[in-house]
Design an enzyme around this catalytic site. Structure first.
Site, PDB file in Angstrom:
ATOM      1  N   HIS A 165     -27.556 -13.230  -4.145  1.00  0.00           N
ATOM      2  CA  HIS A 165     -28.675 -14.092  -4.777  1.00  0.00           C
ATOM      3  C   HIS A 165     -29.904 -13.192  -4.389  1.00  0.00           C
ATOM      4  CE1 HIS A 165     -32.034 -17.732  -4.900  1.00  0.00           C
ATOM      5  NE2 HIS A 165     -31.580 -16.675  -6.590  1.00  0.00           N
ATOM      6  N   CYS A 166     -29.693 -12.979  -2.359  1.00  0.00           N
ATOM      7  CA  CYS A 166     -30.879 -12.225  -2.361  1.00  0.00           C
ATOM      8  C   CYS A 166     -30.862 -10.801  -2.625  1.00  0.00           C
ATOM      9  CB  CYS A 166     -30.170 -11.704  -0.438  1.00  0.00           C
ATOM     10  SG  CYS A 166     -30.002 -13.212   0.059  1.00  0.00           S
ATOM     11  N   VAL A 167     -30.171 -10.167  -3.851  1.00  0.00           N
ATOM     12  CA  VAL A 167     -30.350  -9.450  -3.761  1.00  0.00           C
ATOM     13  C   VAL A 167     -30.706  -8.080  -5.287  1.00  0.00           C
ATOM     14  CG1 VAL A 167     -29.479  -7.149  -1.717  1.00  0.00           C
ATOM     15  CG2 VAL A 167     -28.478  -8.033  -4.233  1.00  0.00           C
TER      16      VAL A 167
END
Length: 383
Positions: free
Chosen positions: A374-376
């Site tokens: 989700h972070c990327v």
């Protein structure tokens, strides 16, 4: 050990969650846990235009990602992180278009790694790979309209070089020819979760922090968040301050599944560090909260892996099943080598997202660098 935050490698070299604290000398701050409601009066600007950030389960036009190429940031981890980014991009591209922003000198390498199904562009330069934090949040109005809002990314409180990443949000908007607005606060996309129906989740430790918003009080930050996301209230968690470069992003621990439904990743029974206590308290607060319509929120638990059973022995490793990414027809999640917990997490996600394929990927290099899938990624919803 158990870790629910999303630390980042810093410009001084790859630093994980624990080593980041030692390097900066930062101290964890505490504040009372509470649910803050009553944000409806603050949301007038967003409600007047009727634009809001939708839940990530809506259909997407594409996914945006970024290609890291800085050895100053990643050191020896760079090749592994690039391989993880390519794997994530190729996997999502089976379900929806993917555009990867790269520095011009890295376009060819990124294209080769990601494969022909992924579009790599060199017109939007980047410092790092964390598109959730640097990219724009896309908003829709339910009538075919699309615009964007940027959260004024400042390198997680000026902890990392961000000259290029600070411009990524508005450059993506310009490339699409859609309106762009700067939010009235400094923050990151991973610091905020929305149910798309008026309710947000966030940690005080990340947003109510002098390294982002030194002159703003909680009420002002809440008003700015509601205006930016088209929401009415914020459920605040205290979080964990100064232990990782993000100051504890909510998207590694708590997520919205729908209006009135959430998910929290829970630690094992024997884990009792700051992150484990943080997760348990997030679960307690969310379970007692009501959404913007005054309805209770049903909360599902997803079990953390046993850190003694995962592949990585890195003490700073982030093993967050909750940091999954929802795309058209699929949920892209991580697996960490604890076969029992990996299987249970996959089963939970399949139950929670019926009709979608659940893909589990080995993204251990990103985990060692402090983040996840989700972070990327950053979704662009269909108008």
């Amino acid at each position: 050990m158990n870790d629910h935050s999303a630390p980042r490698a810093t410009s001084a070299g790859p630093l994980g969650r624990r080593t980041f604290l030692a390097a900066t000398g930062a101290a964890a701050a505490g504040a009372a846990w509470a649910v803050t409601a009553g944000g409806r009066a603050h949301a007038a600007p967003a409600q007047a235009s009727s634009f809001a950030v939708p839940l990530d389960t809506v259909p997407h036009t594409r996914t945006w990602m970024a290609w890291p190429d800085s050895s100053a940031i990643w050191g020896r981890q760079l090749a592994g992180v690039q391989a993880n980014i390519a794997l994530i991009a190729k996997t999502i591209a089976k379900y929806e278009p993917v555009t990867v922003c790269a520095n011009s000198a890295g376009v060819a390498k990124a294209q080769t790694a990601c494969g022909p199904a992924v579009t790599v562009i060199g017109s939007i330069p980047v410092d790092d790979c964390w598109m959730r934090d640097t990219g724009p949040a896309f908003r829709t109005d339910g009538a075919g309209g699309l615009d964007t809002v940027g959260l004024n990314f400042n390198g997680w409180g000026n902890k990392q070089t961000h000259a290029k990443d600070a411009l990524v949000a508005q450059r993506i908007a310009a490339s699409l020819g859609v309106p762009f607005t700067s939010a009235g606060l400094v923050g990151e996309g991973g610091a905020v979760e929305t149910d798309g129906a008026g309710t947000l989740m966030a940690t005080r430790s990340s947003l109510i922090n002098t390294n982002r918003n030194p002159k703003l009080k909680q009420a002002q930050i809440e008003a700015a968040l509601c205006a930016a996301f088209g929401a009415d209230q914020v459920i605040w968690f205290n979080g964990v301050t100064g232990r990782d470069i993000t100051d504890d992003h909510v998207d590694a621990t708590s997520r919205f599944l729908a209006a009135g439904a959430g998910l929290v990743q829970m630690p094992t029974a024997t884990d009792n560090d700051a992150w484990s206590k943080d997760a348990r308290q997030q679960y307690q607060i969310l379970s007692a909260a009501k959404d913007a319509d005054g309805d209770p929120i049903a909360v599902t638990q997803i079990q953390s892996p046993d850190y003694g059973r995962i592949r990585s022995s890195d003490p700073n490793f982030v093993a967050a099943y909750a940091n999954y990414y929802v795309c058209n027809g699929a949920v892209i999640s991580a697996q960490f080598g604890d076969s029992r917990a990996d299987a249970a997490a996959k089963s939970s996600l399949q139950r929670l997202f019926p009709g979608r394929v659940v893909e589990q990927l080995n993204i251990d290099s990103l985990g060692a660098g402090g983040g996840g899938i989700h972070c990327v990624t950053q979704q662009q919803p269909r108008p």
